[in-house]
Design a protein around this motif. Structure first.
Motif, PDB file in Angstrom:
ATOM      1  N   ALA A   1     -13.500   7.914   2.857  1.00 31.00           N
ATOM      2  CA  ALA A   1     -14.121   8.898   2.334  1.00 31.00           C
ATOM      3  C   ALA A   1     -15.253   8.456   1.078  1.00 31.00           C
ATOM      4  N   ARG A   2     -14.768   7.081   0.634  1.00 29.75           N
ATOM      5  CA  ARG A   2     -15.249   6.632  -0.694  1.00 29.75           C
ATOM      6  C   ARG A   2     -16.745   6.229  -0.310  1.00 29.75           C
ATOM      7  N   PRO A   3     -17.623   6.321  -1.494  1.00 31.82           N
ATOM      8  CA  PRO A   3     -18.882   6.057  -1.153  1.00 31.82           C
ATOM      9  C   PRO A   3     -19.274   4.539  -0.678  1.00 31.82           C
ATOM     10  N   ARG A   4     -20.137   4.481  -0.204  1.00 30.80           N
ATOM     11  CA  ARG A   4     -20.494   3.035   0.282  1.00 30.80           C
ATOM     12  C   ARG A   4     -21.613   2.184  -0.786  1.00 30.80           C
TER      13      ARG A   4
ATOM     14  N   TRP B   1       0.880  -1.200  -0.051  1.00 31.37           N
ATOM     15  CA  TRP B   1       0.078   0.038   0.185  1.00 31.37           C
ATOM     16  C   TRP B   1       0.753   1.273  -0.065  1.00 31.37           C
TER      17      TRP B   1
ATOM     18  N   ASP C   1      -7.650   7.960   4.644  1.00 24.20           N
ATOM     19  CA  ASP C   1      -8.682   9.243   4.171  1.00 24.20           C
ATOM     20  C   ASP C   1      -9.405   8.600   3.019  1.00 24.20           C
ATOM     21  N   ARG C   2      -8.781   8.252   2.067  1.00 20.08           N
ATOM     22  CA  ARG C   2      -9.556   7.804   0.787  1.00 20.08           C
ATOM     23  C   ARG C   2     -10.298   6.678   1.110  1.00 20.08           C
ATOM     24  N   ARG C   3     -10.082   5.698   1.892  1.00 16.24           N
ATOM     25  CA  ARG C   3     -10.889   4.702   2.224  1.00 16.24           C
ATOM     26  C   ARG C   3     -12.173   5.156   2.972  1.00 16.24           C
TER      27      ARG C   3
ATOM     28  N   THR D   1      -3.309   9.520   4.046  1.00 12.53           N
ATOM     29  CA  THR D   1      -3.862   9.746   2.668  1.00 12.53           C
ATOM     30  C   THR D   1      -4.794   8.461   2.436  1.00 12.53           C
ATOM     31  N   ARG D   2      -4.031   7.219   2.559  1.00 16.03           N
ATOM     32  CA  ARG D   2      -4.843   6.023   2.035  1.00 16.03           C
ATOM     33  C   ARG D   2      -5.936   5.790   3.072  1.00 16.03           C
TER      34      ARG D   2
END
Length: 133
Positions: free
Chosen positions: A125-128, A90, A121-123, A118-119
């Motif tokens: 924030a991604r839509p479910r 990762w 945060d992206r995880r 950062t990784r």
């Protein structure tokens, strides 16, 4: 050092002339300061020897070495070691960490922490997917 999910707990970057066992004493000390509830640490075969006894006596940590059996031939996934390898994979997705640009070890540690933040945060924030909560 990561937890069972592969999330960073403690980071230590050292100079190339510092061995893993010497660096592990400082890393385990920082782990104990930051995460008092951790009692078991899995390590690979490079950390056998006096480090296991030192961690038990000085930090009240159990260091369990995950070893490969002598009769095993070829590639075999060892229990728990794949978690660290996944985390390193990762981290290598960050362009800044693919090459060794930093001259200071503290800067390298900061870049590793920044990449993991950062990784995550992206995880988060991604839509479910529909129906998942």
């Amino acid at each position: 050092m990561t937890d069972c999910l592969g999330l960073l707990l403690v980071v230590a970057v050292t100079a190339a002339n510092v061995g893993d066992r010497e660096a592990a004493t400082g890393l385990l000390g920082r782990l104990r300061e930051l995460h008092r509830d951790i009692l078991l640490v899995w390590a690979d075969g490079g950390y056998t020897g006096a480090l296991v006894d030192w961690a038990r006596q000085n930090l009240a940590l159990t260091v369990e070495v995950v070893k490969r059996t002598d009769d095993t031939k070829g590639f075999v996934v060892l229990p728990r070691r794949w978690v660290v390898e996944r985390t390193l994979s990762w981290l290598m997705q960050s362009r800044r960490l693919c090459r060794d640009y930093e001259t200071l070890t503290v800067t390298s540690e900061a870049m590793i922490q920044w990449s993991m933040i950062t990784r995550m945060d992206r995880r988060l924030a991604r839509p479910r997917a529909c129906g998942r909560r």
